[in-house]
Design an enzyme around this catalytic site. Structure first.
Site, PDB file in Angstrom:
ATOM      1  N   GLY A  30     -90.145 -42.030 122.222  1.00 45.10           N
ATOM      2  CA  GLY A  30     -91.408 -42.241 121.495  1.00 45.10           C
ATOM      3  C   GLY A  30     -91.175 -42.644 120.054  1.00 45.10           C
ATOM      4  N   TYR A  66    -101.996 -28.780 125.220  1.00 43.29           N
ATOM      5  CA  TYR A  66    -100.970 -29.176 124.245  1.00 43.29           C
ATOM      6  C   TYR A  66    -100.117 -27.963 123.818  1.00 43.29           C
ATOM      7  CZ  TYR A  66     -99.106 -31.413 119.974  1.00 43.29           C
ATOM      8  OH  TYR A  66     -98.295 -31.928 118.987  1.00 43.29           O
TER       9      TYR A  66
HETATM   10  P1  NAD Z   1     -97.634 -40.672 117.619  1.00 41.98           P
HETATM   11  O1  NAD Z   1     -98.769 -40.689 118.586  1.00 41.98           O
HETATM   12  O2  NAD Z   1     -97.791 -41.360 116.311  1.00 41.98           O
HETATM   13  O3  NAD Z   1     -96.295 -41.223 118.327  1.00 41.98           O
HETATM   14  C1  NAD Z   1     -95.929 -40.826 119.615  1.00 41.98           C
HETATM   15  C2  NAD Z   1     -95.111 -41.918 120.263  1.00 41.98           C
HETATM   16  O4  NAD Z   1     -94.787 -41.488 121.605  1.00 41.98           O
HETATM   17  C3  NAD Z   1     -95.878 -43.242 120.403  1.00 41.98           C
HETATM   18  O5  NAD Z   1     -95.044 -44.321 119.992  1.00 41.98           O
HETATM   19  C4  NAD Z   1     -96.208 -43.307 121.877  1.00 41.98           C
HETATM   20  O6  NAD Z   1     -96.319 -44.634 122.403  1.00 41.98           O
HETATM   21  C5  NAD Z   1     -95.026 -42.565 122.494  1.00 41.98           C
HETATM   22  N1  NAD Z   1     -95.325 -42.079 123.844  1.00 41.98           N
HETATM   23  C6  NAD Z   1     -96.459 -41.468 124.267  1.00 41.98           C
HETATM   24  N2  NAD Z   1     -96.391 -41.226 125.584  1.00 41.98           N
HETATM   25  C7  NAD Z   1     -95.179 -41.701 126.008  1.00 41.98           C
HETATM   26  C8  NAD Z   1     -94.536 -41.739 127.264  1.00 41.98           C
HETATM   27  N3  NAD Z   1     -95.108 -41.280 128.377  1.00 41.98           N
HETATM   28  N4  NAD Z   1     -93.302 -42.302 127.341  1.00 41.98           N
HETATM   29  C9  NAD Z   1     -92.718 -42.798 126.219  1.00 41.98           C
HETATM   30  N5  NAD Z   1     -93.275 -42.778 125.010  1.00 41.98           N
HETATM   31  C10 NAD Z   1     -94.505 -42.243 124.895  1.00 41.98           C
HETATM   32  O7  NAD Z   1     -97.298 -39.114 117.419  1.00 41.98           O
HETATM   33  P2  NAD Z   1     -96.477 -38.342 116.257  1.00 41.98           P
HETATM   34  O8  NAD Z   1     -97.474 -37.705 115.366  1.00 41.98           O
HETATM   35  O9  NAD Z   1     -95.422 -39.219 115.685  1.00 41.98           O
HETATM   36  O10 NAD Z   1     -95.823 -37.173 117.127  1.00 41.98           O
HETATM   37  C11 NAD Z   1     -94.477 -37.200 117.593  1.00 41.98           C
HETATM   38  C12 NAD Z   1     -94.154 -35.865 118.223  1.00 41.98           C
HETATM   39  O11 NAD Z   1     -94.348 -34.816 117.260  1.00 41.98           O
HETATM   40  C13 NAD Z   1     -95.054 -35.501 119.417  1.00 41.98           C
HETATM   41  O12 NAD Z   1     -94.305 -34.817 120.396  1.00 41.98           O
HETATM   42  C14 NAD Z   1     -96.077 -34.578 118.789  1.00 41.98           C
HETATM   43  O13 NAD Z   1     -96.650 -33.707 119.758  1.00 41.98           O
HETATM   44  C15 NAD Z   1     -95.213 -33.837 117.795  1.00 41.98           C
HETATM   45  N6  NAD Z   1     -95.992 -33.219 116.713  1.00 41.98           N
HETATM   46  C16 NAD Z   1     -96.758 -33.963 115.868  1.00 41.98           C
HETATM   47  C17 NAD Z   1     -97.488 -33.327 114.864  1.00 41.98           C
HETATM   48  C18 NAD Z   1     -98.352 -34.089 113.910  1.00 41.98           C
HETATM   49  O14 NAD Z   1     -99.053 -33.439 113.112  1.00 41.98           O
HETATM   50  N7  NAD Z   1     -98.339 -35.415 113.892  1.00 41.98           N
HETATM   51  C19 NAD Z   1     -97.434 -31.939 114.734  1.00 41.98           C
HETATM   52  C20 NAD Z   1     -96.643 -31.202 115.618  1.00 41.98           C
HETATM   53  C21 NAD Z   1     -95.917 -31.860 116.598  1.00 41.98           C
END
Ligand code: NAD
Length: 248
Positions: free
Chosen positions: A13, A156
């Site tokens: 991702g 989640y």
């Molecule tokens: P984002 O949505 O900006 O990026 C996520 C990426 O994962 C995207 O490029 C998407 O296309 C890809 N993706 C989604 N489903 C997929 C699949 N089935 N196969 C391959 N790729 C896939 O999200 P982010 O904010 O950068 O989050 C990244 C990670 O951090 C996630 O696991 C999220 O749960 C975790 N997280 C984020 C936050 C936050 O506040 N942004 C907080 C805690 C945890």
């Protein structure tokens, strides 16, 4: 010598958000980067170009992290192309937030499959190659809500709590083979995932954070760099919360 000189990392991702920031941080630290995302699109191509700007090799692969068969094929191809992987970052994730009363089975299954099953898929697929090398660092992206829970995020939060149990178990299984497994639990990080929230909700979040601001993707990437590198060589089975003190 750079922190990750000569290392090869695989990040899921990573076409945007936190995954992209980790890819750039690792590339800057000297690692070659394989990354996967759902589609080969302009984002993926831009990340490949940016990685190349650091003078290391970067290549994106199209793969659905929730699909075991696709993941096994992709990982086999990456191991062949890169000659092994030293660092795996399981970062791909989605949200489908709603109260349990309104949550459909599809919303539950999608979040569990993309967030939690994907971690099993990639870890299982890379395991043999890391065992042969007798070294590796696996970093799983959990969340503070996997520790604290959150109304409207039962799917989640369950997926992110599951990642913590998986991380601690596999750390115990692979420690004797010099493979470390840790989790990062980010708090409120400003990315496209959180960008969809209203200004009011964002303000409410910020008020709960002792450091009084949302985190940057780079705050998480810096922690991932530490866990990927030999600076953390005696750390395994841990969950590091990167949350501005929100969860203490
Ligand atoms: P984002 O949505 O900006 O990026 C996520 C990426 O994962 C995207 O490029 C998407 O296309 C890809 N993706 C989604 N489903 C997929 C699949 N089935 N196969 C391959 N790729 C896939 O999200 P982010 O904010 O950068 O989050 C990244 C990670 O951090 C996630 O696991 C999220 O749960 C975790 N997280 C984020 C936050 C936050 O506040 N942004 C907080 C805690 C945890």
């Amino acid at each position: 010598m750079k922190l990750l000189e000569g290392k090869k990392a695989l990040i899921t991702g990573a076409s945007r958000g936190i995954g992209k920031s980790i890819a750039m941080k690792f590339a800057e630290a000297g690692a070659d980067i394989a990354f996967i995302d759902l589609k080969r699109d302009e984002n993926m191509e831009a990340v490949e170009k940016e990685i190349a700007g650091y003078g290391v090799h970067g290549r994106g692969y199209e793969s659905d992290a929730s699909n075991m068969e696709q993941v096994q094929q992709t990982v086999d191809q990456i191991v062949k192309d890169f000659g092994g992987i030293d660092v795996l970052v399981n970062n791909a994730g989605i949200t489908k937030d709603t109260l349990l009363m309104r949550m459909t089975e599809d919303q539950w299954d999608a979040v569990i499959n993309v967030n939690l099953k994907s971690v099993f898929n990639f870890t299982k697929a890379i395991q043999r190659s890391m065992l042969k090398q007798k070294s590796g660092s696996i970093i799983n992206m959990s969340s503070v809500v996997g520790v604290s829970g959150n109304a409207g995020q039962s799917n989640y939060s369950a997926s992110k709590a599951g990642i913590i149990g998986f991380t601690k178990s596999v750390a115990r299984e692979l420690g004797s083979r010099n493979i470390r497994v840790n989790a990062i639990a980010p708090g409120f990080i400003i990315t496209e995932m959180t960008g969809q929230l209203s200004e009011d909700v964002k303000k409410q979040w910020a008020e709960q954070i002792p450091l009084k601001r949302g985190g940057k993707p780079e705050d998480v990437a810096n922690t991932a760099l530490f866990l990927a590198s030999d600076l953390s060589s005696y750390i395994t089975g841990q969950v590091i919360q990167v949350c501005g003190g929100m969860n203490t």
